[in-house]
Write a protein that holds these residues in place. Structure first.
Motif, PDB file in Angstrom:
ATOM      1  N   SER A  66      -7.532   7.734  -8.930  1.00  0.00           N
ATOM      2  CA  SER A  66      -6.706   6.781  -9.676  1.00  0.00           C
ATOM      3  C   SER A  66      -6.598   5.433  -8.956  1.00  0.00           C
ATOM      4  O   SER A  66      -6.155   4.446  -9.561  1.00  0.00           O
ATOM      5  N   LEU A  67      -6.995   5.403  -7.677  1.00  0.00           N
ATOM      6  CA  LEU A  67      -6.893   4.168  -6.892  1.00  0.00           C
ATOM      7  C   LEU A  67      -8.133   3.288  -7.021  1.00  0.00           C
ATOM      8  O   LEU A  67      -8.125   2.148  -6.551  1.00  0.00           O
ATOM      9  N   VAL A  68      -9.192   3.805  -7.650  1.00  0.00           N
ATOM     10  CA  VAL A  68     -10.422   3.016  -7.803  1.00  0.00           C
ATOM     11  C   VAL A  68     -10.757   2.915  -9.291  1.00  0.00           C
ATOM     12  O   VAL A  68     -10.412   3.808 -10.075  1.00  0.00           O
ATOM     13  N   PHE A  92       0.828  -1.206   0.000  1.00  0.00           N
ATOM     14  CA  PHE A  92       0.000   0.000   0.000  1.00  0.00           C
ATOM     15  C   PHE A  92       0.865   1.260   0.000  1.00  0.00           C
ATOM     16  O   PHE A  92       0.541   2.247  -0.676  1.00  0.00           O
ATOM     17  N   VAL A 120      -5.326  11.654  -7.283  1.00  0.00           N
ATOM     18  CA  VAL A 120      -4.641  10.475  -6.745  1.00  0.00           C
ATOM     19  C   VAL A 120      -5.655   9.465  -6.224  1.00  0.00           C
ATOM     20  O   VAL A 120      -5.578   8.265  -6.514  1.00  0.00           O
ATOM     21  N   LEU A 121      -6.613   9.934  -5.449  1.00  0.00           N
ATOM     22  CA  LEU A 121      -7.618   9.036  -4.875  1.00  0.00           C
ATOM     23  C   LEU A 121      -8.474   8.386  -5.961  1.00  0.00           C
ATOM     24  O   LEU A 121      -8.782   7.185  -5.886  1.00  0.00           O
ATOM     25  N   LEU A 176       2.189   1.727  -3.476  1.00  0.00           N
ATOM     26  CA  LEU A 176       1.104   2.072  -4.392  1.00  0.00           C
ATOM     27  C   LEU A 176       0.741   3.549  -4.261  1.00  0.00           C
ATOM     28  O   LEU A 176       0.681   4.276  -5.254  1.00  0.00           O
ATOM     29  N   PHE A 177       0.509   3.999  -3.027  1.00  0.00           N
ATOM     30  CA  PHE A 177       0.122   5.392  -2.808  1.00  0.00           C
ATOM     31  C   PHE A 177       1.259   6.338  -3.178  1.00  0.00           C
ATOM     32  O   PHE A 177       1.026   7.400  -3.779  1.00  0.00           O
ATOM     33  N   LYS A 203       1.425   6.584  -6.966  1.00  0.00           N
ATOM     34  CA  LYS A 203       0.296   7.332  -7.516  1.00  0.00           C
ATOM     35  C   LYS A 203       0.491   8.837  -7.339  1.00  0.00           C
ATOM     36  O   LYS A 203       0.144   9.627  -8.222  1.00  0.00           O
TER      37      LYS A 203
END
Length: 281
Positions: free
Chosen positions: A94-96, A40, A91-92, A43-44, A47
């Motif tokens: 791009s995570l979903v 995680f 960013v957020l 990943l973050f 991103k």
């Protein structure tokens, strides 16, 4: 009488508990990150780096939590508060998967059940980011003046990100405001986050609409004293709202010519007065 007053004041001071410095080395929380936490983190971090200018940040292969904090600080550089929020939102998103937020907003109304499910998922899924937390049941303002008892409050015992960054502005603009907006506006699930800058705890209240930033207590929160070079015990953290800082600077620039003119005028009057006195003498 004076002695009695001093004694009562001393008793009152002794009765007040001494403030604990949450940043002191002896109070620092130790984390034992596992392989899933590291995934995680990378990943973050990746991103966020993708949203920055090319070459701004190189993501290490063995990404640590400190790398995530460092790359998040890069978002502040040269960007207004609104631009910071917009970048974190990208960013957020791009995570979903695309379309998921809009679908959730239509299919899942902000009911008590939905709020409690979101709280349960957040309590488990955000451990690597914010540290240990627990679910709490309390009255949530689901509408203006309407309280409903529901187990949709995530109490973060000591926020890992706030402890590691040591910055009020990062807390507000990298976490609180963008996360509130992401859940409230993109997913249709109201979320209010209430950080406690005394002990670094925080509450995520699912089902409660957040206030405007200007009406939020964090808007007037000062920097951490003495841990921040910008710290001022009276003034709010300058990183919280870049427009507020610009407006203050413009106001000072506008006032400066008036002050200079007044000083020049006073000097001229003094010179004239001295000159008149010399003629009479």
């Amino acid at each position: 009488m004076k002695r009695h007053v001093r004694c009562r004041a001393a008793e009152r001071a002794a009765a007040e508990p001494a403030k604990v410095d949450p940043f002191a080395p002896e109070n620092k929380v130790a984390y034992n990150d596992g392989w899933l936490d590291r995934i995680f983190m990378k990943l973050f971090t990746s991103k966020i780096a993708d949203q920055l200018e090319p070459g701004t940040f190189s993501v290490p292969n063995d990404t640590q939590y400190e790398d995530f904090v460092r790359v998040s600080k890069e978002i502040l550089r040269g960007r207004s508060t609104q631009e910071q929020h917009a970048l974190v939102r990208r960013v957020l998103l791009s995570l979903v998967p695309p379309g998921v937020p809009a679908a959730c907003k239509v299919l899942f109304r902000p009911t008590q059940w939905a709020a409690e499910v979101n709280a349960a998922v957040a309590s488990w899924g955000f451990f690597w980011l914010v540290g240990d937390s627990e679910l709490r049941s309390q009255g949530v303002e689901v509408a203006p003046g309407v309280l409903r008892e529901q187990k949709s409050v995530v109490h973060i015992k000591k926020c890992r990100y706030l402890e590691a960054s040591g910055c009020v502005g990062l807390c507000v603009n990298m976490c609180k405001v963008p996360t509130q907006s992401f859940f409230t506006n993109d997913f249709g699930m109201p979320l209010t986050m209430n950080p406690n800058f005394e002990d670094l705890s925080c509450e995520m209240v699912f089902g409660q609409v957040p206030p405007l930033l200007e009406q939020d207590p964090v808007y007037t929160q000062s920097c951490f004293v003495p841990h921040c070079s910008l710290a001022d015990r009276i003034e709010p953290c300058p990183k919280t709202d870049t427009e507020r800082v610009k407006a203050r600077q413009q106001q000072q620039q506008q006032q400066q010519p008036a002050v200079t003119a007044a000083a020049v005028g006073a000097g001229s009057s003094s010179s004239s007065s001295n000159g008149s006195g010399g003629s009479q003498g």
